[in-house]
Design an enzyme around this catalytic site. Structure first.
Site, PDB file in Angstrom:
ATOM      1  N   LYS A 240      14.132   9.177  -2.777  1.00  0.00           N
ATOM      2  CA  LYS A 240      13.546  10.491  -3.030  1.00  0.00           C
ATOM      3  C   LYS A 240      14.610  11.567  -3.238  1.00  0.00           C
ATOM      4  O   LYS A 240      15.782  11.388  -2.939  1.00  0.00           O
ATOM      5  CB  LYS A 240      12.560  10.851  -1.918  1.00  0.00           C
ATOM      6  CG  LYS A 240      11.305   9.976  -2.021  1.00  0.00           C
ATOM      7  CD  LYS A 240      10.165  10.437  -1.177  1.00  0.00           C
ATOM      8  CE  LYS A 240       8.911   9.600  -1.495  1.00  0.00           C
ATOM      9  NZ  LYS A 240       7.809   9.898  -0.578  1.00  0.00           N
ATOM     10  N   ARG A 274       8.635   2.115   3.925  1.00  0.00           N
ATOM     11  CA  ARG A 274       8.111   1.837   2.580  1.00  0.00           C
ATOM     12  C   ARG A 274       9.258   2.048   1.588  1.00  0.00           C
ATOM     13  O   ARG A 274       9.712   3.176   1.389  1.00  0.00           O
ATOM     14  CB  ARG A 274       6.941   2.776   2.269  1.00  0.00           C
ATOM     15  CG  ARG A 274       6.261   2.535   0.929  1.00  0.00           C
ATOM     16  CD  ARG A 274       5.098   3.511   0.733  1.00  0.00           C
ATOM     17  NE  ARG A 274       4.386   3.280  -0.514  1.00  0.00           N
ATOM     18  CZ  ARG A 274       4.734   3.815  -1.689  1.00  0.00           C
ATOM     19  NH1 ARG A 274       5.787   4.630  -1.767  1.00  0.00           N
ATOM     20  NH2 ARG A 274       4.024   3.556  -2.780  1.00  0.00           N
TER      21      ARG A 274
END
Length: 294
Positions: A240, A274
Site C-alpha cells: 500500500k 492479507r
C-alpha cells in the site's frame, strides 16, 4: 493530540481466540500469523489489476499462492482502490464464480470472497466459499446481514471512511484508533445481536481505506486495541501507498515494506496477514523466528 500519537484506553478486553470458525471448518490462529493470499480478478486493482483477469491466470496464481504456503485465499471481483468505480453484481459474479468453483475442487484451504453485495455473497457461499470479507462491515447492502446470519460463514468486518470512490478525499479523525475500534466493536455487536455466532467474526482496521499516512501508522502501531475486542484480527497492508510515503519514494518497490510491516504486525499479535507476496512473507517470518523473533 495527533493521530499517530493517540493511544487511548481500551474500550473492552476479551480473551484472545485461538481459531476462526468458518462456514464448515475452523482456521487455527496460533502460533504464527496466518497468511491470506490475495487473488484480484479485476482489470483495475491498485497493485496487480489486469494480471489475473483471465480465469485461467487467476486459478494458476491462486494455486501458486497455495504452494507458497497460503493458509487461505481471498478472491475479489471488484476493485476497491481509491477512486474506483463499482461494478454490477452480475459482472462481479462473472469474474469470480468460475475461479471459485475450480479452486474449491483443486485446493484444500478456505476461500474468502471479497464483496459487499449480498447477491454475490449468496452465490459464492452456494459454490463453496467459507468466508465473506466485506469492506463496508456488512452495512452497505441491507440484504447482507440476514444472509450471513442464515448461512453462518466466517466474516471479516473492515473499517472504511466513505466509499472507495471518495474515501481519500481529505479523511479526518479526532482520534483514529479510538474511532476505528469503536466502529468495529459496534458492527461486531450488531451482528451478534442479529444472530451471528461470536466465533465467526474477524476484524480489519482498514489500512489505506479513508486514512492518511498518520492514521495508517497509528493503526499499525495499535494492534492491541483491536485484539482486545476478542475476535481474530486481520491487517491488509500489502503493497500500500504508505510504504512509499514512509520511505519518501513514491516509486519504491513495496515488497520490502510489506515484509517489514508484516513482521511488526505479527510481533504485536495480528492473527491474519492479507498479502500479495505469500512466499516472501512466509520466508521472512521463518527467518524472523529462527533469529529469535517472537
Amino acid at each position: 493530540m495527533s493521530p499517530s500519537d493517540s493511544k487511548p484506553t481500551s474500550a473492552d478486553a476479551s480473551p484472545r481466540p485461538d481459531q476462526w470458525v468458518l462456514r464448515t471448518r475452523t482456521l487455527p490462529l496460533k502460533p504464527r500469523p496466518r497468511l491470506m493470499g490475495i487473488v484480484n480478478i479485476t482489470p483495475d486493482s491498485f497493485s496487480d489489476g489486469g494480471q489475473f483477469s483471465k480465469h485461467s491466470d487467476a486459478i494458476d496464481h491462486a494455486r501458486r499462492l497455495v504452494d507458497e504456503g497460503a493458509d487461505l485465499l481471498d478472491l475479489g471481483g471488484e476493485s476497491t482502490r481509491p477512486g474506483s468505480e463499482g461494478v454490477s453484481a452480475e459482472e462481479e459474479l462473472r469474474r469470480i464464480l468460475p475461479v471459485l468453483e475450480t479452486l474449491v475442487e483443486k485446493v484444500n484451504i478456505p476461500i474468502s470472497i471479497d464483496t459487499s453485495k449480498a447477491a454475490v455473497a449468496r452465490a459464492a457461499l452456494a459454490s463453496g466459499a467459507e468466508i465473506i470479507n466485506d469492506v463496508t462491515a456488512f452495512a452497505g447492502d441491507p440484504e447482507m446481514e440476514p444472509l450471513i446470519v442464515e448461512h453462518q460463514p466466517g466474516v471479516c468486518l473492515m473499517h472504511m471512511r466513505g466509499t472507495p470512490r471518495n474515501m481519500q478525499a481529505r479523511p479526518t479523525y479526532t482520534n483514529v484508533v479510538e474511532e476505528v475500534q469503536r466502529f468495529l466493536a459496534d458492527r461486531r455487536d450488531a451482528l451478534l445481536e442479529a444472530g451471528l455466532d461470536a466465533g465467526k467474526i474477524c476484524l480489519d482496521p482498514g489500512i489505506g481505506f479513508g486514512k492518511r499516512l498518520a492514521h495508517n501508522l497509528a493503526l499499525l502501531r495499535s494492534v492491541d486495541r483491536f485484539t482486545s475486542l476478542g475476535c481474530p484480527v486481520l491487517y491488509g497492508h500489502s503493497r500500500k501507498r504508505y510504504i512509499g510515503q514512509v520511505l519518501d519514494d513514491s516509486e519504491v518497490e513495496r515488497m520490502s515494506g510489506t515484509i517489514g510491516t508484516a513482521l511488526a504486525l505479527g510481533q504485536q499479535g495480528v492473527d491474519i496477514l492479507r498479502v500479495h507476496d505469500v512466499g516472501e512473507v512466509r520466508r521472512a517470518w521463518e527467518l524472523f523466528e529462527a533469529s529469535g523473533g517472537t
